[in-house]
Design a protein around this motif. Structure first.
Motif, PDB file in Angstrom:
ATOM      1  N   UNK A  20       0.711  -1.103  -0.029  1.00 55.93           N
ATOM      2  CA  UNK A  20      -0.083   0.042  -0.122  1.00 55.93           C
ATOM      3  C   UNK A  20       0.879   1.226  -0.153  1.00 55.93           C
ATOM      4  N   UNK A  21       0.491   2.195  -0.802  1.00 58.69           N
ATOM      5  CA  UNK A  21       1.513   3.390  -1.070  1.00 58.69           C
ATOM      6  C   UNK A  21       0.867   4.452   0.174  1.00 58.69           C
ATOM      7  N   UNK A  22       1.323   4.900   0.898  1.00 55.50           N
ATOM      8  CA  UNK A  22       1.006   5.842   2.106  1.00 55.50           C
ATOM      9  C   UNK A  22       1.535   7.156   1.546  1.00 55.50           C
ATOM     10  N   UNK A  23       1.038   7.942   1.091  1.00 54.23           N
ATOM     11  CA  UNK A  23       1.498   9.195   0.676  1.00 54.23           C
ATOM     12  C   UNK A  23       0.510  10.333   0.913  1.00 54.23           C
ATOM     13  N   UNK A  24       0.897  11.530   1.545  1.00 53.17           N
ATOM     14  CA  UNK A  24       0.112  12.684   1.602  1.00 53.17           C
ATOM     15  C   UNK A  24      -0.701  13.184   0.494  1.00 53.17           C
ATOM     16  N   UNK A  25      -1.865  13.671   0.683  1.00 52.42           N
ATOM     17  CA  UNK A  25      -2.443  14.561  -0.541  1.00 52.42           C
ATOM     18  C   UNK A  25      -1.691  15.575  -1.036  1.00 52.42           C
ATOM     19  N   UNK A  26      -1.859  15.810  -2.099  1.00 59.01           N
ATOM     20  CA  UNK A  26      -1.409  17.153  -2.879  1.00 59.01           C
ATOM     21  C   UNK A  26      -2.622  17.768  -3.713  1.00 59.01           C
ATOM     22  N   UNK A  27      -2.206  19.093  -3.976  1.00 62.31           N
ATOM     23  CA  UNK A  27      -3.097  19.885  -4.826  1.00 62.31           C
ATOM     24  C   UNK A  27      -3.118  19.148  -6.174  1.00 62.31           C
ATOM     25  N   UNK A  28      -3.943  19.849  -7.197  1.00 62.13           N
ATOM     26  CA  UNK A  28      -4.173  19.741  -8.566  1.00 62.13           C
ATOM     27  C   UNK A  28      -2.533  20.038  -9.250  1.00 62.13           C
ATOM     28  N   UNK A  29      -2.017  21.091  -8.546  1.00 60.81           N
ATOM     29  CA  UNK A  29      -0.915  21.497  -9.159  1.00 60.81           C
ATOM     30  C   UNK A  29       0.444  20.631  -8.694  1.00 60.81           C
ATOM     31  N   UNK A  30       0.234  19.661  -7.703  1.00 65.32           N
ATOM     32  CA  UNK A  30       1.243  18.910  -7.306  1.00 65.32           C
ATOM     33  C   UNK A  30       2.008  19.429  -6.099  1.00 65.32           C
ATOM     34  N   UNK A  31       1.381  20.380  -5.400  1.00 64.31           N
ATOM     35  CA  UNK A  31       1.908  21.229  -4.131  1.00 64.31           C
ATOM     36  C   UNK A  31       1.644  20.345  -2.950  1.00 64.31           C
ATOM     37  N   UNK A  32       2.257  20.387  -1.875  1.00 65.83           N
ATOM     38  CA  UNK A  32       1.896  19.650  -0.752  1.00 65.83           C
ATOM     39  C   UNK A  32       0.837  20.363  -0.053  1.00 65.83           C
ATOM     40  N   UNK A  33      -0.245  19.969   0.600  1.00 70.61           N
ATOM     41  CA  UNK A  33      -1.210  20.723   1.053  1.00 70.61           C
ATOM     42  C   UNK A  33      -1.652  20.204   2.699  1.00 70.61           C
ATOM     43  N   UNK A  34      -0.763  19.111   2.950  1.00 74.76           N
ATOM     44  CA  UNK A  34      -1.273  18.495   4.438  1.00 74.76           C
ATOM     45  C   UNK A  34       0.130  18.728   5.406  1.00 74.76           C
ATOM     46  N   UNK A  35      -0.196  19.544   6.463  1.00 76.36           N
ATOM     47  CA  UNK A  35       0.882  19.848   7.403  1.00 76.36           C
ATOM     48  C   UNK A  35       0.897  19.004   8.590  1.00 76.36           C
ATOM     49  N   UNK A  36       1.701  18.687   9.274  1.00 78.16           N
ATOM     50  CA  UNK A  36       1.752  17.862  10.781  1.00 78.16           C
ATOM     51  C   UNK A  36       2.655  18.649  11.491  1.00 78.16           C
ATOM     52  N   UNK A  37       2.289  18.908  12.752  1.00 79.75           N
ATOM     53  CA  UNK A  37       3.108  19.620  13.854  1.00 79.75           C
ATOM     54  C   UNK A  37       3.771  18.293  14.700  1.00 79.75           C
ATOM     55  N   UNK A  38       4.940  18.428  14.705  1.00 83.53           N
ATOM     56  CA  UNK A  38       5.690  17.337  15.607  1.00 83.53           C
ATOM     57  C   UNK A  38       6.306  17.973  16.654  1.00 83.53           C
ATOM     58  N   UNK A  39       5.706  17.566  18.047  1.00 83.84           N
ATOM     59  CA  UNK A  39       6.218  18.107  19.248  1.00 83.84           C
ATOM     60  C   UNK A  39       7.009  17.045  20.075  1.00 83.84           C
ATOM     61  N   UNK A  40       8.273  17.139  20.200  1.00 73.78           N
ATOM     62  CA  UNK A  40       9.077  16.179  20.856  1.00 73.78           C
ATOM     63  C   UNK A  40      10.637  16.887  21.099  1.00 73.78           C
ATOM     64  N   UNK A  41      11.434  16.219  21.586  1.00 79.39           N
ATOM     65  CA  UNK A  41      12.862  16.571  21.517  1.00 79.39           C
ATOM     66  C   UNK A  41      13.274  16.488  20.400  1.00 79.39           C
ATOM     67  N   UNK A  42      13.688  17.717  19.626  1.00 75.98           N
ATOM     68  CA  UNK A  42      14.144  17.652  18.345  1.00 75.98           C
ATOM     69  C   UNK A  42      15.384  16.805  17.914  1.00 75.98           C
ATOM     70  N   UNK A  43      16.011  16.825  18.957  1.00 73.34           N
ATOM     71  CA  UNK A  43      17.592  15.975  18.951  1.00 73.34           C
ATOM     72  C   UNK A  43      17.262  14.587  19.251  1.00 73.34           C
ATOM     73  N   UNK A  44      16.164  14.216  19.707  1.00 73.53           N
ATOM     74  CA  UNK A  44      15.833  12.649  19.836  1.00 73.53           C
ATOM     75  C   UNK A  44      15.891  11.930  18.552  1.00 73.53           C
TER      76      UNK A  44
END
Length: 399
Positions: A95-119
């Motif tokens: 199964x291909x797990x890919x985020x959705x994109x716009x008709x022009x191929x631009x990325x449209x889905x954002x994710x906020x990741x809260x944790x220790x950035x150096x972990x």
């Protein structure tokens, strides 16, 4: 002999003679015709009777199935279930797990990741989400964290400065981020506009870095530091993100190690307390969001292999964990599934140790823990900051 009897016998004799003569006549005519007709026009003799062929393998199988109906049904069910499971596993794998994109191929889905950035765990999750087509914002609190994120050299992996201890400043930062998500974007000059959406907020508190030691030796400062940095910080970030989650119909994912919190071994009081507190918070948060038709997922992690993370020297005796690819796929499924589960067990030992801690008496668990060498130094011991949470579960995997 009477006259009637004589006449009856005479008539019967004449009939028999006549019938015999007719029969002989027809036999003579048939013989003459057979001699007169050419050999090609003579009727062929009937074919010999068919011999019964011996029972084939298929016939034997049919006969055995008929004689053993119940056993045959069990074998068929077992084979059919196995085939279905293999098919589902292969389908899930490819199964291909890919985020959705716009008709022009631009990325449209954002994710906020809260944790220790150096972990290592936080970095691995951020890089995987970026590869799958998400715009990943990693919550940072200082210049060192921002530098670490920018060193990854990914265009759509960005630091998100959030001053959590300062409510006024944090509210302003959240308003600016909300405006950024809400406005129209253009992938390039002349392209059609598109808007971003918040797919989810992923909370990854680094519980492995808390102090370890006996309760008698742990200072109040150690408890305060752990509860503020791990529990209160995580809850506060979730609070700031809740308005965006509600508006964009997003998901909240909380990732915590599950082995230590399930077994509650000695000299791990702070880690067990922090994990239990976060688990209770995840349950309450999930219940509240469900009233609005939203979802919060609690990921309980076991032993997970993180590529590139620091490993123990004696690698030959170390118990191998689950590939981190399984965690990446589960996170994607939780973000995109229509009805995700509240609880996800990912990693070796996550589910089994939870069952052990829930059902086996505490005395038996303590005896199992006694088989291991537990540090009893007078000084408080703090795990290395660069060890991942999966490395912490290796000791308990050998029980």
């Amino acid at each position: 002999m009477t006259d009637a009897q004589f006449l009856f016998d005479s008539a019967r004799q004449q009939y028999n003679d006549f019938a015999g003569g007719v029969e002989r006549h027809f036999e003579n005519v048939a013989t003459q015709l057979k001699d007169w007709l050419p050999e090609q026009m003579r009727p062929r003799p009937p074919p010999p009777p068919r011999r019964l062929t011996p029972a084939t393998y298929w016939n034997q199988v049919n006969r055995w199935v008929s004689d053993n109906t119940a056993l045959s049904a069990g074998i068929l069910a077992f084979v059919g279930t196995g085939a279905v499971l293999v098919f589902i596993q292969r389908t899930t794998h490819v199964k291909k797990r890919r985020a959705r994109k716009s008709n022009g191929g631009a990325r449209t889905e954002a994710v906020v990741l809260a944790g220790s950035p150096t972990s290592p765990l936080t970095t691995a999750i951020a890089l995987d989400l970026e590869r799958r087509g998400f715009i990943v914002y990693v919550v940072t609190s200082n210049t060192e964290d921002e530098t670490h994120i920018r060193k990854q050299s990914r265009v759509d992996l960005l630091p998100f400065n959030l001053d959590v201890p300062n409510p006024g400043e944090a509210e302003g930062q959240m308003q600016r981020f909300h405006h950024f998500l809400s406005r129209h974007h253009h992938a390039f000059e002349g392209a059609s506009s598109h808007r971003l959406t918040l797919a989810g907020v992923i909370l990854v508190p680094d519980i492995s870095s808390v102090a370890a030691g006996s309760i008698l030796q742990l200072s109040p400062e150690a408890w305060s530091t752990a509860l503020n940095a791990k529990v209160l910080h995580t809850i506060t970030v979730a609070k700031y993100m809740l308005p965006l989650v509600t508006e964009f119909k997003s998901r909240i994912l909380l990732l915590t190690p599950n082995v230590v919190s399930s077994l509650r071994p000695p000299y791990r009081a702070i880690e067990s307390t922090v994990s239990s507190a976060l688990g209770a918070f995840a349950s309450s948060l999930s219940s509240e969001l469900s009233l609005q038709g939203l979802h919060a997922c609690h990921f309980k992690l076991g032993n997970i292999e993180i590529a590139g993370s620091k490993q123990k020297k004696d690698d030959s005796k170390r118990v191998r964990g689950t590939s981190i690819r399984k965690l990446h796929e589960s996170i994607f499924d939780a973000l995109h599934s229509s009805k995700p589960s509240r609880t996800w067990h990912v990693g070796r030992g996550s589910l089994i140790y939870e069952l052990i801690g829930s059902w086996i008496p505490g005395g038996v668990v303590s005896w199992m823990m006694g088989l291991q060498q537990v540090p009893r130094n007078d000084d408080q011991q703090t795990p290395e900051s660069d060890d991942s949470s999966s490395d912490r579960s290796i000791t308990w995997e050998k029980v």
